[in-house]
Design an enzyme around this catalytic site. Structure first.
Site, PDB file in Angstrom:
ATOM      1  N   ASN A   9      -2.745   8.155   3.678  1.00 31.98           N
ATOM      2  CA  ASN A   9      -2.164   7.906   2.370  1.00 31.98           C
ATOM      3  C   ASN A   9      -3.484   7.792   1.422  1.00 31.98           C
ATOM      4  OD1 ASN A   9      -2.890   5.419   4.060  1.00 31.98           O
ATOM      5  ND2 ASN A   9      -2.320   4.221   1.966  1.00 31.98           N
ATOM      6  N   THR A  54      25.648  -1.678   5.936  1.00 34.33           N
ATOM      7  CA  THR A  54      26.267  -0.767   4.881  1.00 34.33           C
ATOM      8  C   THR A  54      25.116   0.090   4.492  1.00 34.33           C
ATOM      9  OG1 THR A  54      28.067  -2.103   4.666  1.00 34.33           O
ATOM     10  CG2 THR A  54      27.961  -0.127   3.242  1.00 34.33           C
ATOM     11  N   CYS A 113      -0.710  -0.941  -1.567  1.00 31.88           N
ATOM     12  CA  CYS A 113      -0.416  -2.191  -1.229  1.00 31.88           C
ATOM     13  C   CYS A 113      -1.502  -3.153  -1.207  1.00 31.88           C
ATOM     14  CB  CYS A 113       0.250  -2.271   0.137  1.00 31.88           C
ATOM     15  SG  CYS A 113       1.730  -0.934   0.535  1.00 31.88           S
ATOM     16  N   GLN A 151       3.367  10.531   4.400  1.00 30.12           N
ATOM     17  CA  GLN A 151       2.471  11.553   3.566  1.00 30.12           C
ATOM     18  C   GLN A 151       2.882  13.173   3.759  1.00 30.12           C
ATOM     19  OE1 GLN A 151       1.163  10.681   0.733  1.00 30.12           O
ATOM     20  NE2 GLN A 151       1.374   8.474   1.053  1.00 30.12           N
ATOM     21  N   SER A 189       9.349   8.075   4.238  1.00 29.49           N
ATOM     22  CA  SER A 189       9.852   7.248   3.186  1.00 29.49           C
ATOM     23  C   SER A 189      10.383   8.033   2.029  1.00 29.49           C
ATOM     24  CB  SER A 189       8.671   6.264   2.785  1.00 29.49           C
ATOM     25  OG  SER A 189       9.228   5.302   1.842  1.00 29.49           O
ATOM     26  N   HIS A 245      10.596   7.227  -1.238  1.00 31.18           N
ATOM     27  CA  HIS A 245      10.317   7.212  -2.433  1.00 31.18           C
ATOM     28  C   HIS A 245       8.633   7.774  -2.670  1.00 31.18           C
ATOM     29  CE1 HIS A 245       6.913   3.841  -2.287  1.00 31.18           C
ATOM     30  NE2 HIS A 245       7.840   3.682  -1.199  1.00 31.18           N
ATOM     31  N   THR A 249       8.414   0.973   6.466  1.00 29.77           N
ATOM     32  CA  THR A 249       7.990  -0.267   6.934  1.00 29.77           C
ATOM     33  C   THR A 249       9.199  -0.640   7.999  1.00 29.77           C
ATOM     34  OG1 THR A 249       6.849  -1.064   4.975  1.00 29.77           O
ATOM     35  CG2 THR A 249       7.482  -2.724   6.451  1.00 29.77           C
TER      36      THR A 249
END
Length: 688
Positions: free
Chosen positions: A159, A247, A336, A189, A209, A211, A71
């Site tokens: 997805n 950071t 989502c 994906q 991404s 995860h 995102t």
């Protein structure tokens, strides 16, 4: 053992990634912006991960930023592109008037385009690129619009369906038309499943991404082609070469690095051919378990780790509950949007019929999957098929469970009621919905029922012959149909019909003996006491022949009231507050109230597939929500006896409690979180 088949939503963290993250927190915890040795070690680790990602993605001279996830990457890419378009416009250059995105794109993309388009004051037109029946972009349409596009956004692989985009074809269209559009490709994906050679393409931005590929949540990558315009989303301390301040997430970067290393080691991840073989086995198992199953995307054009399917006559909610009962985790589409329970917009864009879009299920696994895992997944799918057969949901029936009593089937808020008498092997169908026709026919065939009548509450239905006559409480003589030891009578209500079920005595059906009334939409909470004279006349006529506690079964139930009574509607129309007990509270409650009846409202196929919690000395009754009216009257005769309902998640048990409390049973409770949270409460586990 949980079989997790929702990897497109998220994945477990790879063992190597967990070790790397812990090591980063324990030993390489330095701030990579610091110039002392601890900071330099952290910087070296981060640079090594970036270099590995560069090689894996073939990023060439392009920039790679560590971001929090896809995102943020999408936000940064869109902001960068649209800021450049605004600058070009201010310099008098032609920028194009369109922002294009794939119609099956993740919602993050069109929402981001609209957001920055508005904030930057560009007022460009945001359009969806249509897709064909296979879910691939319409290149002819794109060819017509590409020259007027300022930005084009597509995904490498979808997805929900796993459909792989024709990126080469899209690039050719952009080149052929001389389009100056900036191009973003969502690579989420694709990472670890498709070869990516970004430097050899004209792709300007590609977010990833962690995860979705065995790294923790909160870490991702953004590729920016050399020379592509860039505007930082986050300004501040100047980290990431002033491209992304804040950071860095060092433990997340270390974990992502371990995943990227696993991609290179030749052992941790399966080959494309192996993954296709695993998917083929799952597809075979689905075809054996669910006759008529339809795969919603071409397997030849999809990722080898994704299956999207629908089963005729079965909703995605039913299938999800069934799989979850078997400890198989799947989803109905994008994670989502899963909670919104709407048809898949992806499948709608592909032009699939409504039943497929409303009943789709996604099954996905990661590229590091083990063969033993697939073996167990196949066994669980076969177990689901067996449960289907036992509960009359499949064409291949196998020793079906008894189907006596009343069953409520729902489709889009409309209710179909099946009244069955097993001893007499007879059944009546009230208000059949066309969308449920196949399921109803299968149920009746499976149970071996004779259909005495198919009736509508509106308009009037033909009454079966021969029938008898009965006298109602107000003296009316009406037609009656014998259903086992009970009778069903027809009560005209103007333009509609009501049907009353009860036990007649000596040719009369007293109001107190009417157990159920099927009155269509004659009784609605917002119309009680209304000025509609026809409606009020119907209610008065109904009230003259049924008791105040007769259960009324509606033709439509949009707010999940399940059933009601005249007394409940007149005293407290609408919804009643439910009361939840968590597992720890329930343990104490049961000890204080040993007379409690615990009610399992899961459907029969769920009860077959999962173990019912052991409740020692407490009474347990199975009463699926679709058959709840069969238990309501007996429970209402004992308003002081505590009732505790449970299901998989707590939603259906909550509906049952609201129904009971509306009907006057104030001693009803629901198990919060259902079985999904049952085992998490050690206090409950130890006290039962």
């Amino acid at each position: 053992m949980e079989i997790y088949l929702d990897a497109n939503a998220t994945t477990p963290v790879l063992a190597q990634a967990r070790v790397a993250a812990m090591q980063a927190m324990a030993e390489e915890f330095g701030n990579p912006s610091s110039i002392h040795s601890t900071g330099l070690k952290a910087r070296a680790m981060m640079d090594a991960v970036r270099q590995r990602a560069r090689q894996l993605l073939d990023a060439g001279a392009g920039r790679l930023l560590f971001v929090s996830g896809a995102t943020e990457g999408i936000q940064t890419a869109v902001l960068s592109a649209l800021s450049a378009l605004r600058e070009r416009r201010e310099n008098g250059e032609t920028t194009g008037n369109l922002l294009l995105y794939g119609a099956t794109e993740h919602k993050a993309v069109p929402e981001t385009l609209k957001h920055w388009n508005q904030l930057l004051g560009l007022k460009l037109q945001v359009l969806a690129i249509p897709v064909d029946r296979d879910g691939r972009h319409d290149l002819a349409w794109l060819r017509q619009h590409a020259s007027d596009a300022g930005m084009v956004c597509v995904m490498a692989a979808n997805n929900e369906t796993g459909v792989i985009s024709d990126l080469a074809g899209i690039a050719a269209v952009l080149d052929e038309t001389g389009s100056r559009a900036l191009w973003m490709v969502d690579g989420v994906q694709a990472l670890g499943k498709l070869p990516l050679h970004l430097s050899q393409t004209r792709i300007d931005y590609a977010p990833f991404s962690g995860h979705k590929l065995y790294a923790p949540k909160g870490i991702g990558l953004l590729y920016v082609r050399e020379g592509a315009p860039f505007t930082p989303l986050l300004a501040g301390g100047g980290q990431e070469g002033s491209l992304r301040s804040g950071t860095e997430n060092m433990s997340g970067i270390a974990a992502l690095g371990a995943v990227l290393a696993a991609l290179d080691d030749g052992r941790s991840f399966r080959s494309h051919a192996e993954l296709e073989g695993f998917r083929f086995r799952l597809a075979e198992a689905l075809q054996a378990a669910f006759p008529g199953v339809v795969f919603n995307a071409s397997l030849a054009l999809s990722l080898p780790t994704t299956l999207n399917f629908s089963v005729p006559g079965l909703s995605s909610k039913l299938l999800l509950d069934m799989f979850d009962a078997a400890d198989v985790r799947v989803s109905g589409g994008s994670a989502c949007s899963a909670s919104k329970a709407q048809p898949s917009f992806v499948l709608q864009a592909m032009g699939l019929p409504e039943w497929q879009t409303a009943s789709a299920v996604r099954m996905s696994f990661g590229p590091a999957v083990e063969e033993a895992f697939i073996d167990e997944a196949v066994a669980r799918i076969h177990a689901c098929g067996q449960a289907m057969r036992r509960t009359c949901l499949s064409g291949a029936d196998d020793e079906p469970l008894a189907g006596d009593g009343v069953v409520q089937l729902n489709y889009g808020g409309a209710c179909t009621w099946l009244l069955a008498d097993q001893a007499d092997q007879s059944c009546v169908v009230i208000d059949p919905q066309p969308e449920l026709a196949g399921r109803i026919e299968q149920y009746l065939h499976c149970q071996g029922y004779r259909v005495l009548a198919v009736l509508e509450t509106s308009p009037a239905s033909d009454w079966p012959q021969p029938s008898t006559s009965l006298t109602l409480a107000d003296g009316q003589v009406v037609q009656a149909l014998q259903l086992g030891v009970q009778c069903l009578v027809r009560l005209p209500l103007g333009q509609a019909q009501a049907y009353l079920l009860g036990r007649a005595r000596e040719g009369r059906l007293a109001a107190a003996d009417v157990t159920l009334a099927f009155c269509g939409d004659a009784l609605m909470a917002d119309l009680i006491g209304s000025a509609d004279p026809m409606r009020e006349q119907q209610l008065q006529r109904l009230a003259a022949v049924i008791g105040p506690q007769t259960l009324i079964c509606p033709a439509h139930d949009f707010d999940n009231r399940l059933a009601t009574t005249l007394a409940a509607e007149r005293l407290a129309p609408g919804r009643a507050a439910g009361v939840e007990l968590n597992a720890a509270q329930l343990a104490d409650f049961l000890l204080r109230h040993p007379e409690t009846l615990v009610v399992d409202v899961r459907e029969p196929y769920e009860q077959l597939l999962s173990q019912t919690p052991r409740l020692s000395d407490w009474a347990l009754q199975a009463m699926p929500l679709s058959r709840l009216v069969n238990g309501l009257q007996s429970w209402l005769t004992e308003p002081q006896r505590p009732l505790v309902f449970f299901c998989r998640s707590g939603n259906r048990s909550g509906q049952a409690v609201q129904c009971l409390r509306r009907l006057g049973h104030a001693n009803s409770y629901s198990l919060a979180g259902g079985l999904a949270l049952w085992e998490r409460h050690e206090a409950f586990a130890h006290s039962i």
